[in-house]
Design a protein around this motif. Structure first.
Motif, PDB file in Angstrom:
ATOM      1  N   TYR A 248      -6.024  37.072  64.729  1.00 58.97           N
ATOM      2  CA  TYR A 248      -6.411  38.419  65.374  1.00 58.97           C
ATOM      3  C   TYR A 248      -6.758  38.116  66.999  1.00 58.97           C
ATOM      4  CZ  TYR A 248     -11.015  36.490  65.440  1.00 58.97           C
ATOM      5  OH  TYR A 248     -12.208  35.664  65.555  1.00 58.97           O
ATOM      6  N   HIS A 249      -6.665  39.017  67.747  1.00 59.61           N
ATOM      7  CA  HIS A 249      -7.181  38.962  69.306  1.00 59.61           C
ATOM      8  C   HIS A 249      -8.004  40.375  69.516  1.00 59.61           C
ATOM      9  CE1 HIS A 249      -3.855  36.093  69.580  1.00 59.61           C
ATOM     10  NE2 HIS A 249      -2.959  36.904  69.158  1.00 59.61           N
ATOM     11  N   ILE A 250      -9.066  39.719  70.266  1.00 62.51           N
ATOM     12  CA  ILE A 250     -10.142  40.774  70.675  1.00 62.51           C
ATOM     13  C   ILE A 250      -9.844  41.104  72.170  1.00 62.51           C
ATOM     14  CG2 ILE A 250     -12.560  41.312  70.848  1.00 62.51           C
ATOM     15  CD1 ILE A 250     -13.035  39.376  68.638  1.00 62.51           C
ATOM     16  N   ARG A 251      -9.828  42.348  72.448  1.00 61.42           N
ATOM     17  CA  ARG A 251      -9.927  42.728  73.806  1.00 61.42           C
ATOM     18  C   ARG A 251     -10.965  42.150  74.654  1.00 61.42           C
ATOM     19  NH1 ARG A 251      -9.192  49.084  73.268  1.00 61.42           N
ATOM     20  NH2 ARG A 251     -11.204  48.298  72.416  1.00 61.42           N
ATOM     21  N   PRO A 252     -10.861  41.168  75.448  1.00 62.76           N
ATOM     22  CA  PRO A 252     -12.005  40.311  75.881  1.00 62.76           C
ATOM     23  C   PRO A 252     -12.869  41.509  76.803  1.00 62.76           C
ATOM     24  CG  PRO A 252     -10.109  39.916  77.000  1.00 62.76           C
ATOM     25  CD  PRO A 252      -9.702  40.707  75.975  1.00 62.76           C
ATOM     26  N   THR A 253     -12.391  42.321  77.564  1.00 60.47           N
ATOM     27  CA  THR A 253     -12.971  43.294  78.701  1.00 60.47           C
ATOM     28  C   THR A 253     -13.902  44.195  77.445  1.00 60.47           C
ATOM     29  OG1 THR A 253     -10.950  44.723  78.632  1.00 60.47           O
ATOM     30  CG2 THR A 253     -11.296  43.166  80.296  1.00 60.47           C
ATOM     31  N   ALA A 254     -13.559  44.387  76.623  1.00 64.06           N
ATOM     32  CA  ALA A 254     -14.236  45.447  75.588  1.00 64.06           C
ATOM     33  C   ALA A 254     -15.549  44.682  74.617  1.00 64.06           C
ATOM     34  CB  ALA A 254     -13.555  46.212  74.824  1.00 64.06           C
ATOM     35  N   LEU A 255     -15.444  43.496  74.715  1.00 66.53           N
ATOM     36  CA  LEU A 255     -16.588  42.952  73.786  1.00 66.53           C
ATOM     37  C   LEU A 255     -17.732  42.590  74.406  1.00 66.53           C
ATOM     38  CD1 LEU A 255     -17.108  41.681  71.061  1.00 66.53           C
ATOM     39  CD2 LEU A 255     -16.235  39.536  71.979  1.00 66.53           C
ATOM     40  N   MET A 256     -18.850  43.277  74.127  1.00 68.17           N
ATOM     41  CA  MET A 256     -19.938  43.274  74.758  1.00 68.17           C
ATOM     42  C   MET A 256     -20.680  41.855  74.793  1.00 68.17           C
ATOM     43  SD  MET A 256     -23.531  45.565  74.151  1.00 68.17           S
ATOM     44  CE  MET A 256     -23.753  44.590  72.538  1.00 68.17           C
ATOM     45  N   GLU A 257     -21.138  41.273  75.593  1.00 71.37           N
ATOM     46  CA  GLU A 257     -21.875  39.869  75.698  1.00 71.37           C
ATOM     47  C   GLU A 257     -23.077  40.031  75.002  1.00 71.37           C
ATOM     48  OE1 GLU A 257     -23.650  36.358  78.659  1.00 71.37           O
ATOM     49  OE2 GLU A 257     -22.010  37.776  79.208  1.00 71.37           O
ATOM     50  N   VAL A 258     -23.188  39.001  74.016  1.00 70.71           N
ATOM     51  CA  VAL A 258     -24.451  39.040  72.983  1.00 70.71           C
ATOM     52  C   VAL A 258     -25.460  37.994  73.188  1.00 70.71           C
ATOM     53  CG1 VAL A 258     -25.011  39.053  70.648  1.00 70.71           C
ATOM     54  CG2 VAL A 258     -23.025  39.918  71.177  1.00 70.71           C
ATOM     55  N   THR A 259     -26.758  38.388  73.325  1.00 69.85           N
ATOM     56  CA  THR A 259     -27.950  37.343  73.705  1.00 69.85           C
ATOM     57  C   THR A 259     -28.565  37.154  72.308  1.00 69.85           C
ATOM     58  OG1 THR A 259     -29.305  39.091  74.281  1.00 69.85           O
ATOM     59  CG2 THR A 259     -27.990  38.539  76.023  1.00 69.85           C
ATOM     60  N   ASP A 260     -29.297  36.247  72.498  1.00 70.73           N
ATOM     61  CA  ASP A 260     -30.293  35.683  71.352  1.00 70.73           C
ATOM     62  C   ASP A 260     -31.066  36.941  70.755  1.00 70.73           C
ATOM     63  OD1 ASP A 260     -28.744  33.348  70.847  1.00 70.73           O
ATOM     64  OD2 ASP A 260     -30.272  32.220  72.133  1.00 70.73           O
ATOM     65  N   THR A 261     -31.302  37.925  71.810  1.00 64.84           N
ATOM     66  CA  THR A 261     -32.381  38.820  71.619  1.00 64.84           C
ATOM     67  C   THR A 261     -31.990  39.931  70.814  1.00 64.84           C
ATOM     68  OG1 THR A 261     -32.101  39.670  73.476  1.00 64.84           O
ATOM     69  CG2 THR A 261     -33.768  38.006  73.469  1.00 64.84           C
ATOM     70  N   ASP A 262     -30.388  40.197  70.737  1.00 61.68           N
ATOM     71  CA  ASP A 262     -29.838  41.169  70.178  1.00 61.68           C
ATOM     72  C   ASP A 262     -29.627  41.068  68.476  1.00 61.68           C
ATOM     73  OD1 ASP A 262     -29.479  42.445  72.829  1.00 61.68           O
ATOM     74  OD2 ASP A 262     -27.563  41.225  72.814  1.00 61.68           O
ATOM     75  N   TRP A 263     -30.933  41.400  68.047  1.00 58.94           N
ATOM     76  CA  TRP A 263     -31.229  41.230  66.483  1.00 58.94           C
ATOM     77  C   TRP A 263     -32.079  42.277  66.335  1.00 58.94           C
ATOM     78  CZ3 TRP A 263     -28.874  37.907  62.927  1.00 58.94           C
ATOM     79  CH2 TRP A 263     -28.418  36.806  63.433  1.00 58.94           C
ATOM     80  N   GLN A 264     -31.974  42.928  65.126  1.00 63.79           N
ATOM     81  CA  GLN A 264     -33.144  43.977  64.652  1.00 63.79           C
ATOM     82  C   GLN A 264     -33.961  42.920  63.831  1.00 63.79           C
ATOM     83  OE1 GLN A 264     -33.188  46.972  65.249  1.00 63.79           O
ATOM     84  NE2 GLN A 264     -35.136  47.246  63.751  1.00 63.79           N
TER      85      GLN A 264
END
Length: 345
Positions: A314-330
Motif C-alpha cells: 500500500y501507499h499512504i498519502r504523506p501529506t494527509a497523515l497526521m503526525e502522532v505523538t506519544d500523548t495521542d492515546w485515550q
C-alpha cells in the motif's frame, strides 16, 4: 496503571465508502472501551473512499480527540492492504481488527483482549455463530470456504472470515498480508506461532443497516486462488524446489516408464516410431525437466523473498497523515466526550 488483563490497545478498522457508519461506529467503540483499563487508540484506514468517509472521520477526531487516527490510503488497495497499513502503524501491545460496517460489535473486544492475555495466546479470532447475512450469497459460500481452509491449513477454526480478531502485536507484525489474505490470517500466523496459541471466541454479529456490502460470490474464486497460495507458502515457502521437485520427478518417472516400455518393444522387434505413446513419453520427460527447472528458479526467488526488507502492499498519502505523538492515546478512565461537545451526525 495497566491491569494484568489489559495492555495498550490499537483498534484497526479498514473503511471504504462507509460515511453513514463512521459516527455510530465511533460512538460504539467509545462506549465499549469506556472502562478499558489501559491506553487505547483507533486507526481508521480509509481505503480510497469516494464519498464523505474521510470528512466524517475528521469530524470524529475533533469530537473525541487525536486518539482517533485517520490513515488515508492514496487509492483503493483492498481490505487486506488497508488492514496491513493499520497494523504497521499501530502502537499498542495488543491489536484488534474489525470491519467498519457495524456488523462486528466492539463490545466483544475487552472480553477477547482479556482472554488473549489471561490464557497467554497470540490470537483470539471471532466466531459469528449466529451470523446475520444472506444464506446463499454469504453463509453457504463462507461455510464451504471455512471447511476448505481448515482441511488445507490444519488450523481448526469455525469462522476464518470474521474480521473481529485480537492479536499480540509482536506476532502479527511478523506477518505480511497481500491479495485477499486477511481471511487467512490465522493460517499465516500459524507459520509464526504454535496453533495451540490460536483460539476463537463467539462474538455478536448484526445485519448491515447502512452502506453497501463489498462482498459477493466473485470473492469465492479469489479465496480459492489465495488458498492455493496459502497452502504453498505454509508447506513450501522456504523450500519451493521440494514442491516442484515432487511434480517434476513424478512426470519424469511416468515418462521414463513409458519410454522404457517402448524400448522393450523395440528390442522385441516392434516399430515404435509411429506410436502416439512415443511422443507422450518424450513430452512427459520434457515437462519433467521444465518443472524441475522451475523449482530451481523458485528456490532462487524464495531466497530473494525472504531477504527482502520493508516491502509494503500500500501507499499512504504523506501529506494527509497526521503526525502522532506519544500523548495521542485515550487514557483509562478519561471521559472520551466533552460534556458540552457537539453531537456528531
Amino acid at each position: 496503571m495497566t491491569s494484568l488483563n489489559a495492555a495498550p490497545l490499537s483498534l484497526v478498522i479498514p473503511v471504504f465508502n462507509e460515511q453513514d457508519n463512521i459516527a455510530p461506529l465511533l460512538e460504539r467503540v467509545h462506549h465499549a472501551l469506556a472502562s478499558y483499563p489501559a491506553p487505547w487508540e483507533i486507526l481508521l484506514v480509509d481505503d480510497g473512499s469516494a464519498d464523505g468517509t474521510v470528512a466524517r472521520i475528521t469530524e470524529g477526531q475533533k469530537h473525541y480527540g487525536h486518539h482517533v487516527r485517520l490513515v488515508p490510503l492514496a487509492r483503493n488497495f483492498g481490505q487486506t492492504a488497508a488492514m496491513q497499513a493499520g497494523i504497521d502503524l499501530a502502537r499498542g501491545d495488543v491489536i484488534a481488527t474489525l470491519d467498519g460496517d457495524l456488523q462486528n460489535d466492539p463490545i466483544d473486544i475487552p472480553r477477547m483482549v482479556h482472554r488473549l492475555l489471561d490464557e497467554d495466546l497470540d490470537l483470539v479470532s471471532g466466531w459469528r455463530k449466529n451470523r446475520q447475512d444472506n444464506l446463499w450469497l454469504r453463509k453457504v459460500p463462507s461455510q464451504i470456504a471455512n471447511r476448505l481452509i481448515r482441511r488445507i491449513t490444519g488450523v481448526t477454526l469455525h469462522d476464518y472470515g470474521c474480521s473481529l480478531k485480537v492479536f499480540r502485536a509482536v506476532v502479527i507484525k511478523q506477518v505480511r498480508l497481500y491479495g485477499e489474505m486477511h481471511r487467512f490470517i490465522p493460517a499465516w500466523l500459524a507459520t509464526q506461532t504454535a496453533p495451540s496459541r490460536i483460539k476463537e471466541e463467539v462474538v455478536s454479529h448484526h445485519a448491515r443497516t447502512a452502506g453497501v456490502s463489498k462482498y459477493g460470490l466473485s470473492r469465492t474464486f479469489r479465496v480459492i486462488i489465495d488458498l492455493i497460495s496459502v497452502f504453498f507458502f505454509m508447506r513450501f515457502a522456504a523450500r519451493p524446489a521440494h514442491f516442484f521437485g515432487m511434480l517434476g520427478l513424478g512426470f519424469g518417472a511416468l515418462g521414463g516408464v513409458t519410454l522404457f516400455y517402448l524400448l522393450i518393444l523395440k528390442i522385441l522387434g516392434e516399430n515404435i516410431g509411429d506410436r502416439p505413446l512415443f511422443m507422450v513419453g518424450i513430452m512427459l520427460v520434457l515437462i519433467s525437466v521444465q518443472i524441475l527447472t522451475t523449482g530451481v528458479l523458485s528456490e532462487m526467488l524464495s531466497r530473494t523473498y525472504h531477504e527482502a526488507k520493508d516491502v509494503r502492499s500500500y501507499h499512504i498519502r504523506p501529506t494527509a497523515l497526521m503526525e502522532v505523538t506519544d500523548t495521542d492515546w485515550q487514557q483509562p478512565n478519561e471521559d472520551p466526550i466533552e460534556p458540552n461537545g457537539p453531537k456528531i451526525t
